[in-house]
Motif scaffolding. Structure first.
Motif, short mmCIF file in Angstrom:
data_model
loop_
_atom_site.label_atom_id
_atom_site.label_comp_id
_atom_site.label_asym_id
_atom_site.label_seq_id
_atom_site.Cartn_x
_atom_site.Cartn_y
_atom_site.Cartn_z
N THR A 1 0.85 -1.18 0.00
CA THR A 1 0.00 0.00 0.00
C THR A 1 0.88 1.24 0.00
O THR A 1 1.96 1.26 0.60
CB THR A 1 -0.93 0.03 1.22
OG1 THR A 1 -0.15 -0.18 2.42
CG2 THR A 1 -1.99 -1.05 1.12
N GLY A 2 0.42 2.27 -0.68
CA GLY A 2 1.21 3.48 -0.82
C GLY A 2 1.90 3.53 -2.17
O GLY A 2 1.49 2.88 -3.15
N CYS B 1 -6.69 3.27 -9.05
CA CYS B 1 -5.88 4.02 -8.09
C CYS B 1 -4.95 4.96 -8.87
O CYS B 1 -4.81 4.84 -10.10
CB CYS B 1 -5.06 3.07 -7.21
SG CYS B 1 -3.90 2.05 -8.12
N ILE C 1 0.09 3.90 -6.95
CA ILE C 1 -0.17 4.19 -5.55
C ILE C 1 -1.43 3.42 -5.14
O ILE C 1 -2.55 3.78 -5.51
CB ILE C 1 -0.35 5.69 -5.31
CG1 ILE C 1 0.92 6.44 -5.68
CG2 ILE C 1 -0.73 5.97 -3.85
CD1 ILE C 1 0.79 7.95 -5.69
N TYR C 2 -1.23 2.34 -4.40
CA TYR C 2 -2.36 1.54 -3.91
C TYR C 2 -2.85 2.16 -2.60
O TYR C 2 -2.12 2.23 -1.62
CB TYR C 2 -1.93 0.10 -3.66
CG TYR C 2 -1.41 -0.61 -4.89
CD1 TYR C 2 -2.28 -0.98 -5.92
CD2 TYR C 2 -0.07 -0.89 -5.03
CE1 TYR C 2 -1.80 -1.63 -7.05
CE2 TYR C 2 0.42 -1.55 -6.15
CZ TYR C 2 -0.46 -1.91 -7.16
OH TYR C 2 0.02 -2.55 -8.28
N GLN C 3 -4.10 2.60 -2.58
CA GLN C 3 -4.62 3.29 -1.41
C GLN C 3 -5.20 2.35 -0.36
O GLN C 3 -5.52 2.77 0.76
CB GLN C 3 -5.67 4.33 -1.81
CG GLN C 3 -6.97 3.78 -2.37
CD GLN C 3 -6.93 3.62 -3.88
OE1 GLN C 3 -6.02 3.05 -4.43
NE2 GLN C 3 -7.96 4.14 -4.56
N GLN D 1 1.11 4.14 8.21
CA GLN D 1 0.22 4.82 7.27
C GLN D 1 1.05 5.71 6.34
O GLN D 1 1.35 6.85 6.67
CB GLN D 1 -0.83 5.66 8.03
CG GLN D 1 -1.80 6.38 7.09
CD GLN D 1 -3.02 6.92 7.79
OE1 GLN D 1 -3.83 6.16 8.30
NE2 GLN D 1 -3.15 8.24 7.86
N VAL E 1 -0.04 6.19 3.16
CA VAL E 1 -1.00 6.72 2.20
C VAL E 1 -2.31 6.93 2.93
O VAL E 1 -2.66 6.19 3.86
CB VAL E 1 -1.17 5.74 1.01
CG1 VAL E 1 -1.73 4.41 1.47
CG2 VAL E 1 -2.03 6.35 -0.08
N THR E 2 -3.04 7.97 2.53
CA THR E 2 -4.34 8.24 3.15
C THR E 2 -5.30 8.75 2.09
O THR E 2 -4.92 9.56 1.22
CB THR E 2 -4.21 9.25 4.31
OG1 THR E 2 -5.51 9.48 4.88
CG2 THR E 2 -3.62 10.57 3.86
N SER E 3 -6.52 8.28 2.15
CA SER E 3 -7.58 8.69 1.23
C SER E 3 -8.67 9.37 2.05
O SER E 3 -9.11 8.84 3.08
CB SER E 3 -8.14 7.48 0.49
OG SER E 3 -9.25 7.82 -0.30
N ILE F 1 -6.06 11.67 -2.41
CA ILE F 1 -5.15 10.64 -1.93
C ILE F 1 -3.77 11.27 -1.78
O ILE F 1 -3.23 11.83 -2.73
CB ILE F 1 -5.08 9.44 -2.90
CG1 ILE F 1 -6.45 8.76 -2.98
CG2 ILE F 1 -4.02 8.44 -2.45
CD1 ILE F 1 -6.57 7.74 -4.06
N SER G 1 0.17 10.45 -0.57
CA SER G 1 1.08 9.32 -0.36
C SER G 1 2.49 9.82 -0.04
O SER G 1 2.96 10.81 -0.60
CB SER G 1 1.11 8.43 -1.60
OG SER G 1 1.46 9.19 -2.75
#
Length: 287
Positions: A65-66, A103, A123-125, A161, A163-165, A175, A177
């Protein structure tokens, strides 16, 4: 006489062995791409069809993720040779119980200084707890002929964390990252962050000319901050946001953020105070 016969037989055998060894080494030298083009990278997996194999690499050998920098090589299955000229596009897809979405991802271009390596980022959220749910389709063209390859992929959950959506106050979903630092140091670090907006379930363009206020804190050490940090601003050359991140000691840091648009309107995030120890918009870093 037996000794003389042995020498006559042994000499050509040794000569043949030396010649074979030399030829083998020359073959490797004539094809440095085999070993050097992806040196320092680890293969994540391959996508295949009847004509080609697409090899996917990064430094970890896994998707997380990220932000993920991805290197691609395209191999002709018939000749086992790598193709130098091709054009690519890709579509990562997350399958949810009642819907699917993509994404943020970049265009794919030839990696600098490489003959057979192409590069981009995804970037995988989010991901499922077992890493499932994602697939990756790569469309590409070679000599004017279009091809496609697709397969499921595993996306592992990052420990922190990165990445954050979230929904901004302007009713748009963003999003953010964390991209750098990859290897944080005690001192001033180049902080690089990506900001993308979800236009549709499949389209995530880069957000330009916003500002990100930065306030790093150590929750486990009285929530203290650090000196000489700078807010992040947009860099048109790489389409990312850059600032200075000051880290005064090793450990767990929360990077408290505030996202502001071109009119300095706060879209998400709050100041850190005695009563409010953490912004609702943040990233995490530990070293």
């Amino acid at each position: 006489m037996k000794s003389i016969k042995f020498i006559y037989v042994l000499v050509p055998i040794l000569f043949l062995a030396l010649l074979t060894t030399s030829c083998s080494k020359d073959d490797d030298d004539d094809n440095p791409v085999i070993t050097s083009e992806v040196e320092g990278l680890v293969k994540i997996q391959e996508l295949t069809n009847a004509t080609h194999t697409l090899e996917l690499f990064n430094e970890e050998g896994d998707f997380y993720t990220g932000y993920n920098s991805v290197s691609i090589r395209l191999k002709d299955n018939a000749t086992d040779s790598y193709i130098e000229d091709a054009s690519f596009s890709w579509m990562p897809m997350m399958q949810m119980p009642t819907m699917q979405h993509s994404c943020p991802r970049s265009a794919i271009s030839k990696a600098s200084g490489k003959n057979t390596v192409f590069q981009g980022y995804i970037i995988y959220q989010m991901t499922n707890t077992d890493g499932s749910g994602w697939s990756l389709t790569i469309n590409y063209s070679v000599d004017g002929v279009d091809y496609t390859a697709t397969d499921t992929i595993v996306v592992r959950q990052n420990d922190n964390q990165n990445v954050t959506s979230f929904m901004g106050n302007d009713d748009n979903r963003y999003i953010i990252s964390l991209i750098k630092p990859n290897n944080p140091i005690i001192g001033i670090n180049d902080l690089m962050v990506g900001v993308h907006k979800m236009e549709t379930m499949m389209s995530f363009p880069v957000v330009e000319d916003y500002t990100i206020a930065l306030d790093p804190r150590m929750p486990g050490m009285g929530n203290h901050s650090s000196p000489n940090n700078t807010d992040l601003s947009y860099n048109i050359s790489d389409q990312m946001y850059h600032g200075n991140l000051s880290l005064t000691m090793t450990g767990y840091w929360v990077l408290n953020l505030k996202l502001m648009n071109a009119n300095d309107t706060i879209l998400k995030g709050e100041d850190v105070t005695e009563d409010n120890t953490q912004s609702s918009l943040y990233l995490e870093l530990e070293f």
